[in-house]
Scaffold this motif. Structure first.
Motif, mmCIF file in Angstrom:
data_model
loop_
_atom_site.group_PDB
_atom_site.id
_atom_site.type_symbol
_atom_site.label_atom_id
_atom_site.label_comp_id
_atom_site.label_asym_id
_atom_site.label_seq_id
_atom_site.Cartn_x
_atom_site.Cartn_y
_atom_site.Cartn_z
ATOM 1 N N LEU A 53 0.824 -1.208 0.000
ATOM 2 C CA LEU A 53 0.000 0.000 0.000
ATOM 3 C C LEU A 53 0.858 1.258 0.000
ATOM 4 C CD1 LEU A 53 -2.859 -0.994 2.459
ATOM 5 C CD2 LEU A 53 -2.599 -1.454 0.027
ATOM 6 N N LEU A 54 2.049 1.145 0.574
ATOM 7 C CA LEU A 54 2.963 2.290 0.588
ATOM 8 C C LEU A 54 3.852 2.302 -0.651
ATOM 9 C CD1 LEU A 54 4.046 2.180 4.334
ATOM 10 C CD2 LEU A 54 2.381 3.718 3.278
ATOM 11 N N ASN A 55 3.565 1.386 -1.584
ATOM 12 C CA ASN A 55 4.309 1.284 -2.845
ATOM 13 C C ASN A 55 5.792 1.022 -2.611
ATOM 14 O OD1 ASN A 55 4.295 1.213 -5.646
ATOM 15 N ND2 ASN A 55 4.918 3.348 -5.825
ATOM 16 N N GLN A 56 6.082 0.139 -1.633
ATOM 17 C CA GLN A 56 7.480 -0.152 -1.308
ATOM 18 C C GLN A 56 7.861 -1.610 -1.579
ATOM 19 O OE1 GLN A 56 7.599 1.229 2.748
ATOM 20 N NE2 GLN A 56 8.307 3.238 2.146
ATOM 21 N N VAL A 57 6.928 -2.377 -2.142
ATOM 22 C CA VAL A 57 7.245 -3.762 -2.494
ATOM 23 C C VAL A 57 7.781 -3.796 -3.909
ATOM 24 C CG1 VAL A 57 6.290 -6.038 -2.943
ATOM 25 C CG2 VAL A 57 5.582 -4.770 -0.921
ATOM 26 N N SER A 92 1.465 7.063 -11.954
ATOM 27 C CA SER A 92 2.889 7.040 -11.610
ATOM 28 C C SER A 92 3.281 8.295 -10.839
ATOM 29 C CB SER A 92 3.735 6.907 -12.878
ATOM 30 O OG SER A 92 3.510 8.000 -13.751
ATOM 31 N N ALA A 93 2.679 9.446 -11.231
ATOM 32 C CA ALA A 93 2.960 10.699 -10.518
ATOM 33 C C ALA A 93 2.448 10.627 -9.080
ATOM 34 C CB ALA A 93 2.325 11.874 -11.242
ATOM 35 N N ILE A 94 1.273 10.025 -8.916
ATOM 36 C CA ILE A 94 0.691 9.892 -7.573
ATOM 37 C C ILE A 94 1.553 8.974 -6.707
ATOM 38 C CG2 ILE A 94 -1.296 9.012 -6.272
ATOM 39 C CD1 ILE A 94 -3.031 9.817 -8.664
ATOM 40 N N PHE A 95 1.962 7.832 -7.263
ATOM 41 C CA PHE A 95 2.781 6.889 -6.506
ATOM 42 C C PHE A 95 4.098 7.527 -6.068
ATOM 43 C CE2 PHE A 95 0.723 3.337 -9.209
ATOM 44 C CZ PHE A 95 -0.437 3.437 -8.443
ATOM 45 N N PHE A 131 4.762 10.705 -5.692
ATOM 46 C CA PHE A 131 4.453 11.720 -4.684
ATOM 47 C C PHE A 131 4.276 11.068 -3.307
ATOM 48 C CE2 PHE A 131 0.636 13.586 -2.525
ATOM 49 C CZ PHE A 131 1.284 14.642 -1.907
ATOM 50 N N GLU A 132 3.476 10.002 -3.259
ATOM 51 C CA GLU A 132 3.215 9.332 -1.983
ATOM 52 C C GLU A 132 4.507 8.797 -1.368
ATOM 53 O OE1 GLU A 132 0.441 6.397 -3.108
ATOM 54 O OE2 GLU A 132 -1.303 7.737 -2.993
ATOM 55 N N LYS A 133 5.295 8.124 -2.186
ATOM 56 C CA LYS A 133 6.536 7.531 -1.680
ATOM 57 C C LYS A 133 7.470 8.605 -1.124
ATOM 58 C CE LYS A 133 10.246 4.329 -3.000
ATOM 59 N NZ LYS A 133 11.278 5.122 -2.348
ATOM 60 N N GLU A 134 7.687 9.666 -1.902
ATOM 61 C CA GLU A 134 8.599 10.730 -1.463
ATOM 62 C C GLU A 134 8.068 11.427 -0.214
ATOM 63 O OE1 GLU A 134 9.169 13.346 -4.731
ATOM 64 O OE2 GLU A 134 10.438 11.956 -5.874
ATOM 65 N N LEU A 135 6.759 11.682 -0.185
ATOM 66 C CA LEU A 135 6.175 12.387 0.964
ATOM 67 C C LEU A 135 6.276 11.534 2.228
ATOM 68 C CD1 LEU A 135 4.689 14.991 1.798
ATOM 69 C CD2 LEU A 135 2.542 13.758 1.435
ATOM 70 N N LEU A 136 5.941 10.262 2.138
ATOM 71 C CA LEU A 136 6.002 9.389 3.308
ATOM 72 C C LEU A 136 7.437 9.231 3.817
ATOM 73 C CD1 LEU A 136 3.463 6.620 2.217
ATOM 74 C CD2 LEU A 136 3.144 8.285 4.044
ATOM 75 N N ASP A 137 8.390 9.114 2.906
ATOM 76 C CA ASP A 137 9.798 9.022 3.320
ATOM 77 C C ASP A 137 10.236 10.287 4.051
ATOM 78 O OD1 ASP A 137 10.132 6.497 2.343
ATOM 79 O OD2 ASP A 137 11.013 7.115 0.435
ATOM 80 N N ALA A 138 9.832 11.439 3.522
ATOM 81 C CA ALA A 138 10.212 12.718 4.140
ATOM 82 C C ALA A 138 9.573 12.867 5.518
ATOM 83 C CB ALA A 138 9.808 13.881 3.234
ATOM 84 N N PHE A 184 3.794 19.038 -5.873
ATOM 85 C CA PHE A 184 2.725 18.177 -6.388
ATOM 86 C C PHE A 184 1.419 18.969 -6.550
ATOM 87 C CE2 PHE A 184 -0.589 14.872 -5.841
ATOM 88 C CZ PHE A 184 -0.241 14.059 -6.905
ATOM 89 N N ILE A 185 1.105 19.798 -5.573
ATOM 90 C CA ILE A 185 -0.149 20.562 -5.604
ATOM 91 C C ILE A 185 -0.194 21.483 -6.813
ATOM 92 C CG2 ILE A 185 -1.472 22.351 -4.414
ATOM 93 C CD1 ILE A 185 -1.663 19.539 -3.192
#
Length: 526
Positions: free
Chosen positions: A156-160, A318-321, A323-330, A346-347
């Motif tokens: 779900l966090l696109n990390q697999v 792909s842009a959404i994924f 964004f999510e990955k970078e934001l969660l890591d930060a 992103f906004i």
């Protein structure tokens, strides 16, 4: 305790056998005597012995016939055949029934006990194998349950990145070619709130119900996050897409039928994402399941499949994924400047698509809550958007929320995370000699194995296994100063079960085998 039943038409023979066996060991007990084959069958049904001493030649139903009948309802009973006839035909007939022990009358005490000991040893060894197999199975089930939650969370966090349908198929022993996400939500009745215990009870109920209901599809149940549970549904090769949807609809109806029989204080709703044949696209299916769940608030339905036409206004996946990955890591790093930069960048791509942004922010906030929960941060607030809010209001509200979240993460990293890692290191140093696992340590400190592993590596620059190995090897070196201790004793005392494996690990860390190291140390000390 092994239960013995003695069968012989001669009273004296029964009494002699009973006396010899009864006084031979505390591990066996004579529980009855039968004078003929018919009575032996009845007593075997009632008493369920482990071993039967069976006379072959008896009036009516003889010993061979009795063995055949008893094996029909209890093939686990072992038989020791007793006969005054030393003929090949008798031996052959009982051997065909799987009987291995055959003693002749009159039997010496030595022959009786040797035969009994062989059969007893066989039974006890088999029981031990069964017990070990069951214990292994329970451990594997527990490990697999933990792994399921971690895999689904990471997905779900696109990390697999490194697990495929083929590998999932190997776990389930079927060929997997596609999958999708179903998102289950328990929404409290109006004016009420669901307690943590109620939600956990629902999670357990759903896990058990899905195992009963879902057929010809393998499932992986994710962790409870607020009031939602993601479920990865894996589909077998050869199943048509139309069949999968029909099957899922049937399963869902059955789930709702079971749900009605429960007393949960909430409404069950289910959003289902689309089916994908590439495991890398399962994260898309999750987002679609989230969107489908949101559609239910505008429709009088209990579940909703998000079809292709509902995706028209979504931006590039792909842009959404990314964004999510970078934001969660930060956020996880507590880097407020990077969080704001990623968010603003992103906004700026959304122009006037307020409704789309609102939906995407809702999704990312759910992912943030899931991540905070896995880290052990008890933060449940989520910004509530109204229908009348303008784009600029929406953006500012999201930014304010992210700043609050980052502040909580910073506090956790500076105070709580340090305490967690300190407690983890103390726990490892105290239990290094046990069969210690990453899951045990993460459970002890109260965060998920996935984030404990990342946090440990980030803070100490090494993995949990490297740290544990370092402690064990250091302790091994200290133990080697005691020349009275063998290398095998040292191996077991520091947590390794296999001396050969210990030797390989020791040499990899020190450059020398344990034997070479001990010799060098002794020469140096001398």
């Amino acid at each position: 305790m092994l239960k013995i039943l003695i069968v012989d038409d001669e009273v004296l023979e029964r009494k002699v056998l009973s006396r010899i066996i009864g006084s031979s060991s505390d591990l066996v007990k004579v529980i009855g005597e039968a004078p003929n084959g018919r009575t032996a069958i009845e007593m075997a049904i009632e008493l369920r012995p482990d071993i039967m001493f069976m006379d072959i030649k008896m009036p009516g139903i003889d010993g061979v016939q009795a063995v055949k009948e008893i094996r029909k309802f209890n093939p686990e009973i072992r038989f020791i055949m007793v006969s005054a006839f030393n003929t090949f035909e008798y031996a052959k007939e009982v051997m065909q029934q799987g009987v291995k022990e055959y003693i002749l009358k009159p039997s010496s005490k030595k022959d009786i006990l040797e035969s009994l000991n062989r059969v007893s040893k066989e039974i006890l060894e088999e029981r031990k194998r069964i017990e070990e197999h069951q214990h292994l199975k329970e451990n594997l089930n527990l490990a697999f349950s933990i792994a399921q939650k971690e895999w689904v969370s990471s997905l779900l966090l696109n990390q697999v990145k490194d697990i495929t349908f083929d590998e999932w198929g190997q776990l389930f022993s079927v060929e997997i070619t596609s999958g999708f996400i179903a998102l289950f939500s328990l929404e409290a009745h109006e004016g009420t709130e669901l307690t943590t215990d109620e939600l956990q009870s629902w999670h357990l109920w759903l896990s058990e119900t899905l195992k009963i209901v879902v057929k010809k599809q393998e499932i992986m149940i994710g962790p409870l996050n607020t009031n939602q549970i993601p479920v990865l549904v894996l589909c077998r090769k050869g199943t048509e897409k139309s069949q999968i949807k029909i099957s899922m609809q049937s399963n869902i109806e059955r789930i709702f039928t079971f749900f009605k029989k429960e007393s949960f204080k909430g409404h069950l709703k289910i959003g289902i994402g689309r089916l994908y044949s590439d495991e890398k696209d399962l994260n898309k299916s999750y987002h679609e399941a989230v969107a489908a769940l949101k559609q239910l608030s505008n429709q009088n339905k209990r579940y909703f499949f998000l079809e292709k036409q509902e995706l028209k206004e979504l931006p590039s996946q792909s842009a959404i994924f990314e964004f999510e990955k970078e934001l969660l890591d930060a956020i996880r790093q507590g880097d407020v400047n990077n969080v704001l930069y990623i968010y603003d960048s992103f906004i700026s791509k959304f122009n006037e698509k307020t409704s789309v942004l609102k939906r995407l922010l809702d999704e990312i906030f759910i992912l943030i809550l899931r991540m905070l929960h896995d880290l052990g941060i008890n933060y449940q607030q989520v910004p509530l958007f109204t229908e009348t809010e303008e784009l600029i209001e929406l953006v500012e509200k999201g930014k304010t929320y992210l700043l609050e979240v980052v502040q909580n993460v910073q506090v956790w990293r500076n105070i709580h995370a340090s305490g967690i890692l300190h407690n983890a290191k103390e726990f490892i140093e105290l239990h290094y000699s046990d069969q210690l696992s990453l899951e045990q340590v993460s459970e002890y400190v109260g965060i998920s194995p996935f984030y404990f592993s990342k946090l440990f590596r980030d803070r100490f620059g090494m993995t949990f296994i490297d740290y544990l190995t370092g402690i064990r090897i250091t302790k091994a070196k200290e133990e080697m100063n005691d020349t009275q201790k063998s290398l095998k004793e040292i191996c077991f005392s520091i947590g390794y079960k296999d001396p050969n494996y210990f030797s390989r690990v020791f040499k990899k860390v020190t450059g020398k085998s344990p034997t070479e190291f001990r010799k060098t140390a002794q020469v140096h000390n001398y």
